[in-house]
Scaffold this motif. Sequence first.
Motif, PDB file in Angstrom:
ATOM      1  N   ASP A 142       2.575   1.972  -3.474  1.00  0.00           N
ATOM      2  CA  ASP A 142       1.758   2.100  -4.687  1.00  0.00           C
ATOM      3  C   ASP A 142       1.745   3.561  -5.155  1.00  0.00           C
ATOM      4  N   ARG A 202       0.083   4.947  -7.441  1.00  0.00           N
ATOM      5  CA  ARG A 202      -1.222   5.421  -7.905  1.00  0.00           C
ATOM      6  C   ARG A 202      -2.064   6.007  -6.786  1.00  0.00           C
ATOM      7  N   LEU A 203      -1.647   5.794  -5.542  1.00  0.00           N
ATOM      8  CA  LEU A 203      -2.413   6.269  -4.394  1.00  0.00           C
ATOM      9  C   LEU A 203      -1.844   7.569  -3.851  1.00  0.00           C
ATOM     10  N   THR A 204      -2.740   8.444  -3.413  1.00  0.00           N
ATOM     11  CA  THR A 204      -2.291   9.667  -2.738  1.00  0.00           C
ATOM     12  C   THR A 204      -1.931   9.310  -1.298  1.00  0.00           C
ATOM     13  N   GLU A 205      -1.252  10.215  -0.625  1.00  0.00           N
ATOM     14  CA  GLU A 205      -0.893   9.973   0.778  1.00  0.00           C
ATOM     15  C   GLU A 205      -2.147   9.773   1.629  1.00  0.00           C
ATOM     16  N   ARG A 206      -3.152  10.541   1.357  1.00  0.00           N
ATOM     17  CA  ARG A 206      -4.407  10.422   2.116  1.00  0.00           C
ATOM     18  C   ARG A 206      -5.046   9.050   1.891  1.00  0.00           C
ATOM     19  N   GLN A 207      -5.033   8.571   0.645  1.00  0.00           N
ATOM     20  CA  GLN A 207      -5.597   7.259   0.345  1.00  0.00           C
ATOM     21  C   GLN A 207      -4.790   6.152   1.018  1.00  0.00           C
ATOM     22  N   LYS A 208      -3.470   6.293   1.002  1.00  0.00           N
ATOM     23  CA  LYS A 208      -2.621   5.294   1.650  1.00  0.00           C
ATOM     24  C   LYS A 208      -2.923   5.214   3.144  1.00  0.00           C
ATOM     25  N   ILE A 223       0.848  -1.201   0.000  1.00  0.00           N
ATOM     26  CA  ILE A 223       0.000   0.000   0.000  1.00  0.00           C
ATOM     27  C   ILE A 223       0.884   1.252   0.000  1.00  0.00           C
ATOM     28  N   LEU A 263      -6.339   3.528   3.647  1.00  0.00           N
ATOM     29  CA  LEU A 263      -6.264   2.078   3.411  1.00  0.00           C
ATOM     30  C   LEU A 263      -5.533   1.358   4.530  1.00  0.00           C
TER      31      LEU A 263
END
Length: 136
Positions: free
Chosen positions: A95, A97-103, A92, A106
Amino acid sequence: MAKLTVGKTVEGLGEYLHDQRRQAQMSLRQLAEKAEVSNPYLSQIERGLRRPSAEVLQQIAKALRISAESLYVRAGILDLDESGARMVEDAIALDPRLTERQKTALLDIYRSFVGSDVVRNEELADVVTEANQEEA
């Protein structure tokens, strides 16, 4: 025979670090600077010539933004069973493709499903402390 196992462990760790560094799109010099280790020392680790202490592994993990536990497993400090969840967390975190907030979201969700217990973290701290004492 134990020497051969240690050698393979250190080589595997070096290859893994090299791969992680390339995925993070960092030069050896950049990683050495962020991890606060010398450039030649980091190069020797990546080439499997040196076995770093748990403390150095922690600094490298922080600089690469991966879990220190995954490096401890590669270095033979921890058993794989103790860090299975960390590999998911590393995936995670790496990745692109993910923003820091999304990471962060998750990771929070994943940890809530698998449950992170304080006992496991205390056991990990004990293992790291013991490993550091062996290096000294």
